[in-house]
Design an enzyme around this catalytic site. Structure first.
Site, mmCIF file in Angstrom:
data_model
loop_
_atom_site.group_PDB
_atom_site.id
_atom_site.type_symbol
_atom_site.label_atom_id
_atom_site.label_comp_id
_atom_site.label_asym_id
_atom_site.label_seq_id
_atom_site.Cartn_x
_atom_site.Cartn_y
_atom_site.Cartn_z
ATOM 1 N N HIS A 1 -3.157 24.660 -7.104
ATOM 2 C CA HIS A 1 -3.746 24.746 -8.439
ATOM 3 C C HIS A 1 -5.058 23.975 -8.551
ATOM 4 O O HIS A 1 -5.566 23.808 -9.647
ATOM 5 C CB HIS A 1 -2.727 24.262 -9.480
ATOM 6 C CG HIS A 1 -1.445 25.045 -9.413
ATOM 7 N ND1 HIS A 1 -1.242 26.218 -10.118
ATOM 8 C CD2 HIS A 1 -0.335 24.869 -8.661
ATOM 9 C CE1 HIS A 1 -0.044 26.704 -9.825
ATOM 10 N NE2 HIS A 1 0.523 25.900 -8.941
ATOM 11 N N GLU B 1 -4.952 2.300 7.687
ATOM 12 C CA GLU B 1 -4.782 0.893 8.086
ATOM 13 C C GLU B 1 -4.749 0.696 9.601
ATOM 14 O O GLU B 1 -5.272 -0.294 10.101
ATOM 15 C CB GLU B 1 -3.510 0.323 7.455
ATOM 16 C CG GLU B 1 -3.610 0.220 5.936
ATOM 17 C CD GLU B 1 -2.401 -0.446 5.303
ATOM 18 O OE1 GLU B 1 -2.158 -1.627 5.560
ATOM 19 O OE2 GLU B 1 -1.676 0.239 4.549
ATOM 20 N N LYS C 1 -7.814 -9.740 -0.895
ATOM 21 C CA LYS C 1 -6.803 -10.669 -1.427
ATOM 22 C C LYS C 1 -7.377 -12.079 -1.478
ATOM 23 O O LYS C 1 -7.119 -12.830 -2.420
ATOM 24 C CB LYS C 1 -5.523 -10.608 -0.583
ATOM 25 C CG LYS C 1 -4.735 -9.316 -0.780
ATOM 26 C CD LYS C 1 -3.420 -9.296 -0.016
ATOM 27 C CE LYS C 1 -2.639 -8.017 -0.284
ATOM 28 N NZ LYS C 1 -1.367 -7.921 0.421
ATOM 29 N N ARG D 1 3.354 -3.289 6.678
ATOM 30 C CA ARG D 1 3.574 -1.859 6.937
ATOM 31 C C ARG D 1 4.438 -1.628 8.172
ATOM 32 O O ARG D 1 5.109 -0.605 8.293
ATOM 33 C CB ARG D 1 2.244 -1.105 7.059
ATOM 34 C CG ARG D 1 1.376 -1.549 8.218
ATOM 35 C CD ARG D 1 0.006 -0.914 8.112
ATOM 36 N NE ARG D 1 -0.872 -1.211 9.231
ATOM 37 C CZ ARG D 1 -1.543 -2.341 9.405
ATOM 38 N NH1 ARG D 1 -1.411 -3.327 8.530
ATOM 39 N NH2 ARG D 1 -2.340 -2.510 10.448
HETATM 40 C C1 F6R Z 1 -0.400 -4.479 5.304
HETATM 41 C C2 F6R Z 1 0.060 -3.418 4.416
HETATM 42 C C3 F6R Z 1 -0.302 -3.504 2.957
HETATM 43 C C4 F6R Z 1 0.726 -4.369 2.185
HETATM 44 C C5 F6R Z 1 0.294 -4.522 0.727
HETATM 45 C C6 F6R Z 1 1.295 -5.292 -0.114
HETATM 46 O O1 F6R Z 1 0.186 -4.337 6.574
HETATM 47 O O2 F6R Z 1 0.698 -2.517 4.816
HETATM 48 O O3 F6R Z 1 -0.338 -2.184 2.450
HETATM 49 O O4 F6R Z 1 1.997 -3.793 2.262
HETATM 50 O O5 F6R Z 1 -0.953 -5.156 0.681
HETATM 51 O O6 F6R Z 1 1.714 -6.469 0.518
HETATM 52 P P1 F6R Z 1 3.286 -6.791 0.577
HETATM 53 O O7 F6R Z 1 3.904 -5.647 1.288
HETATM 54 O O8 F6R Z 1 3.385 -8.082 1.349
HETATM 55 O O9 F6R Z 1 3.718 -6.934 -0.846
#
Ligand code: F6R
Length: 333
Positions: free
Chosen positions: A232, A216, A325, A133
C-alpha cells in the site's frame, strides 16, 4: 560476536530446560513490555508469539514514560540488559509513580537497584557480560517463560528451537565454505547493495532484527518492511525510482503464510522487486512458532557478522550508540 552467535543453539537448549521462579500478579488485562534496541526486540518476540495465543493484549513500548491507558490490571515488564537505559528506567519509574504492577528483567545496573529497593519481581539475566544484542537468547527465554506463567504464550520448554538452531548452524556456520553456505552468499550480495528486508507476520518482526543487526554488526544501512502493508506504499517506487537498482531484496518466508499472502509475494516480485539488484528468498522457516522465529534470527545474525567480515569492520563496537549515551549523560555500553 561470531562466537556469541554460534553459542545460540547451546544457550537456548540450556535455558529452555530451566524453570522461572518469579512471583507475578494473576489477574491481568494486558502486558506492556518496555525496552529499547536488543532488549526491546525480546519484547517484540513475546508480543509476536502472543498474537496467536494470548487472551489479553501484549504491547511493546519503546520510549520514555508509559501510555495513559496502562492501568492497575496491566503488568509493565521493564527489560534492559545493562539496566542503564534511560528510556526504560524512566518507564519503570513511571510505573512505580502510578502504582502499576511492575516486573523487571536485567543483568544489573540502576534497573536492578530500583527493583531491589521497591521489592519489584526481578528476573536476573544470566551469563557473562556481553553486548545487549548478543544476549538475546539469555533474555528471550526467561521473558517467554514469564509470558507462559501468565498464560500469554505456550511454555517455551516444549519448543524444538534448540534442535532447529543446531541444524541451521551445521548448514550456515563458518566452517561451511562459501559455495555451499547461503548465509555467506547473501552477505556477499549485501556487500554491493542495501538490504531491503521483507517479511509477513512473525517474519516482519524478524526483519526488524535483521535490519538492526546489519546496522550494528555490519555498520550498514538496511530497510525492513512488512507484507501486506508495503503493498500500500513501498511498492510504488520500485518500478520507477532508480534507487531500486541499489537494493537487494531479502524475503523472509514462513511455513504458515496463507494462499493470499503467498500470492502477494509473487505479484509484488513481478511488479516491484524484479527491478532490484537481486532477490534472495530465505526460508520458509518451519517448526513451532518459537523455533521458526529463533531460527530466522540466528540466520540473520550470521549474515550480519559475515558481512562485517567482508567489509573489514569489527562487528562488536557500536561507537555511535556509546557516544550518544555518553553525550546524554547515561553510561555508555
Ligand atoms: C547494543 C544494542 C543496543 C541496546 C540498546 C538498549 O549491543 O544492541 O541496541 O540493546 O541500546 O540497551 P539495553 O539493552 O542495555 O537496555
Amino acid at each position: 560476536m561470531l562466537g556469541r552467535v554460534l553459542a545460540q543453539p547451546s544457550i537456548t537448549e540450556r535455558l529452555l530446560r530451566q524453570a522461572l521462579q518469579v512471583p507475578l500478579p494473576n489477574f491481568l488485562h494486558g502486558v506492556v513490555v518496555v525496552g529499547m534496541g536488543g532488549s526491546g526486540m525480546c519484547g517484540d518476540l513475546l508480543a509476536t508469539l502472543a498474537d496467536s495465543t494470548s487472551p489479553v493484549p501484549v504491547v511493546v513500548h519503546k520510549d520514555y514514560g508509559l501510555p495513559k491507558w496502562v492501568g492497575r490490571t496491566t503488568l509493565v515488564v521493564a527489560v534492559s540488559y545493562s539496566g542503564e537505559t534511560e528510556e526504560t528506567l524512566d518507564a519503570a519509574r513511571e510505573a512505580l509513580r502510578r502504582d502499576l504492577p511492575l516486573a523487571v528483567m536485567t543483568r544489573g545496573g540502576a534497573l536492578a537497584q530500583l527493583a531491589m529497593e521497591h521489592g519489584v519481581p526481578l528476573v536476573q539475566v544470566q551469563g557473562p557480560k556481553m553486548l545487549p544484542r548478543a544476549a538475546l537468547p539469555f533474555m528471550v527465554t526467561p521473558l517467554l517463560q514469564l509470558g507462559a506463567t501468565l498464560g500469554l504464550v505456550p511454555d517455551p520448554r516444549g519448543s524444538t528451537a534448540a534442535l532447529h538452531l543446531r541444524s541451521l548452524a551445521a548448514q550456515l556456520g563458518p566452517s561451511v565454505p562459501f559455495e555451499s553456505n547461503p548465509a555467506k552468499q547473501l552477505a556477499g550480495k549485501l556487500l554491493h547493495a542495501t538490504a531491503a528486508i521483507y517479511g509477513h507476520g512473525p517474519m516482519a518482526t524478524v526483519a526488524q532484527r535483521w535490519r538492526a543487526q546489519l546496522n550494528e554488526n555490519a555498520k550498514v544501512f538496511a530497510r525492513d518492511l512488512c507484507l501486506p502493508e508495503m503493498n500500500h506504499n513501498d511498492l510504488v517506487p520500485w518500478p520507477v525510482d532508480k534507487g531500486a537498482a541499489g537494493q537487494h531484496v531479502v524475503l523472509l518466508r514462513h511455513q504458515h503464510e496463507s494462499e493470499r499472502v503467498k500470492l502477494r509475494f509473487v505479484v509484488t516480485e513481478e511488479l516491484g522487486w524484479c527491478h532490484a539488484a537481486g532477490i534472495t528468498q530465505v526460508g520458509p522457516f518451519e517448526g513451532d512458532p518459537l523455533a521458526a522465529l529463533l531460527g530466522a534470527i540466528f540466520y540473520g545474525d550470521l549474515v550480519s557478522v559475515y558481512l562485517a567480515g567482508l567489509r573489514g569492520v569489527d562487528p562488536s563496537p557500536v561507537e555511535a550508540i556509546a557516544a550518544l549515551k555518553g553525550r546524554l549523560g547515561g553510561s555508555p555500553q
